[in-house]
Design a protein around this motif. Structure first.
Motif, PDB file in Angstrom:
ATOM      1  N   ILE A 160       0.922  -1.091  -0.073  1.00  0.00           N
ATOM      2  CA  ILE A 160       0.125  -0.080   0.068  1.00  0.00           C
ATOM      3  C   ILE A 160       1.058   1.027  -0.112  1.00  0.00           C
ATOM      4  CG2 ILE A 160      -0.093  -0.040   2.476  1.00  0.00           C
ATOM      5  CD1 ILE A 160      -3.047   1.056   1.949  1.00  0.00           C
ATOM      6  N   ASN A 161       0.417   2.250  -0.550  1.00  0.00           N
ATOM      7  CA  ASN A 161       1.078   3.365  -0.804  1.00  0.00           C
ATOM      8  C   ASN A 161       0.201   4.369  -0.053  1.00  0.00           C
ATOM      9  OD1 ASN A 161       2.004   6.393  -1.466  1.00  0.00           O
ATOM     10  ND2 ASN A 161       2.877   5.331  -3.511  1.00  0.00           N
ATOM     11  N   VAL A 162       0.183   4.598   1.096  1.00  0.00           N
ATOM     12  CA  VAL A 162      -0.733   5.244   1.897  1.00  0.00           C
ATOM     13  C   VAL A 162      -1.123   6.611   1.481  1.00  0.00           C
ATOM     14  CG1 VAL A 162      -1.340   6.224   4.301  1.00  0.00           C
ATOM     15  CG2 VAL A 162      -0.128   3.847   3.983  1.00  0.00           C
ATOM     16  N   SER A 163       0.229   7.438   0.958  1.00  0.00           N
ATOM     17  CA  SER A 163       0.157   8.866   0.839  1.00  0.00           C
ATOM     18  C   SER A 163      -0.666   9.310  -0.485  1.00  0.00           C
ATOM     19  CB  SER A 163       1.527   9.312   0.585  1.00  0.00           C
ATOM     20  OG  SER A 163       2.286   8.800  -0.277  1.00  0.00           O
ATOM     21  N   HIS A 164      -0.780   7.917  -1.393  1.00  0.00           N
ATOM     22  CA  HIS A 164      -1.594   7.821  -2.646  1.00  0.00           C
ATOM     23  C   HIS A 164      -2.830   7.300  -2.794  1.00  0.00           C
ATOM     24  CE1 HIS A 164       2.306  10.177  -3.491  1.00  0.00           C
ATOM     25  NE2 HIS A 164       1.729  10.812  -4.682  1.00  0.00           N
ATOM     26  N   SER A 165      -3.043   6.602  -1.738  1.00  0.00           N
ATOM     27  CA  SER A 165      -4.261   5.785  -1.588  1.00  0.00           C
ATOM     28  C   SER A 165      -4.220   4.693  -2.745  1.00  0.00           C
ATOM     29  CB  SER A 165      -5.612   6.651  -1.615  1.00  0.00           C
ATOM     30  OG  SER A 165      -5.792   7.525  -0.574  1.00  0.00           O
TER      31      SER A 165
END
Ligand SMILES: *[C@@H]1O[C@H](CO)[C@@H](O)[C@H](O)[C@H]1NC(C)=O
Length: 271
Positions: A149-154
């Motif tokens: 998961i790339n949290v900052s880019h959802s």
């Protein structure tokens, strides 16, 4: 102008216009590179041979060498004199066909050791050689699928190690991704999640001709939203009910007290 002269003039003009003129042989392998072959199946390489009207193919040679490694030794798989329609290779499972403008190499029962760089060399009647090369590799099944998961880019990103020609697809709670959940990138590798907060199970499935493999990213359960909607529906109904009961009670009280007053009035009159 006499006809013969006119014709020969025309022919020489035509020959000038042909890009290669009289002496220019070209070969190219038609298969898309790199060629991937499933072990046990057939490797089939096709090549086109183009040559001028006065040229002739005198021999065709197919060679193999390892793609990497210290010993860059070429092994001849087959050498065929031109115009012979079929010729055997050095091994019983190797066959070469030669047509008017094409040649093919067939290797039956391909195995991992057959991977490498294949070279086709065509020799013309004067001994001039022209070559073409092609890389051949084993078709590998899907390996090591992972989801990060790339949290900052959802976004959720699907990874796969070294399978051949992997195709990616996504599921949310085992169902296809809808617009309310997210959008899948063109190559299928990335899922942009539009659902907030991100919840539930996201599965990336990677497949190719030999099978498929998957990995799942598990976020917080999605029930919170379900409870929210239930509360949003139930609360007003409860409020209405309580309000209704209250109104009824008040109304009854009011009616009773009115009746009491009237009774008093009546009594007063008769007294
Ligand atoms: C998240 O995605 C963006 C855009 O693709 C990228 O620039 C960034 O490096 C990624 N962050 C992480 C932690 O992978």
């Amino acid at each position: 102008m006499d006809l013969h002269y006119f014709l020969s003039w025309k022919v020489s003009l035509l020959l000038l216009l042909v890009p290669c003129g009289l002496q220019c042989m070209s070969v190219h392998i038609v298969n898309q590179e790199p060629v991937h072959v499933i072990p046990g199946q057939q490797l089939l390489l096709k090549a086109r041979i183009e040559h001028g009207p006065l040229e002739e193919v005198s021999s065709v040679t197919w060679e193999w060498e390892a793609e990497t490694g210290i010993t860059q030794e070429r092994v001849t798989l087959a050498t065929c004199p031109g115009r012979s329609l079929k010729c055997a290779g050095i091994r019983p499972n190797v066959h070469v066909n030669i047509g008017e403008q094409e040649t093919t190499l067939e290797i039956n029962g391909y195995n991992a050791a057959d991977g490498g760089l294949y070279t086709l060399t065509v020799t013309d009647h004067r001994g001039a050689k022209t070559s073409a090369q092609c890389i051949v590799r084993e078709y590998e099944e899907v390996h090591h699928v992972s989801v990060s998961i790339n949290v900052s880019h959802s976004t959720l990103v699907c990874g796969e190690a070294w399978g051949t020609d992997p195709h990616f697809s996504w599921l949310h709670e085992r169902a296809a991704i809808t617009n309310s959940v997210g959008r899948v990138s063109k190559d299928g590798i990335t899922l942009l999640v539009t659902k907030t907060p991100i919840c539930g199970h996201f599965t990336c499935m990677v497949s190719n001709k030999l099978g498929h493999s998957s990995a799942t990213y598990t976020a917080a359960p999605c029930e919170a939203e379900g409870r929210g909607t239930t509360a949003a529906v139930v609360c007003p109904i409860l409020l209405l009910l309580v309000g209704g009961v209250l109104a009824f009670v008040l109304w009854r009280r009011h009616r009773h007290s009115n009746r009491g007053e009237r009774l008093h009035e009546h009594l007063d009159d008769t007294i």
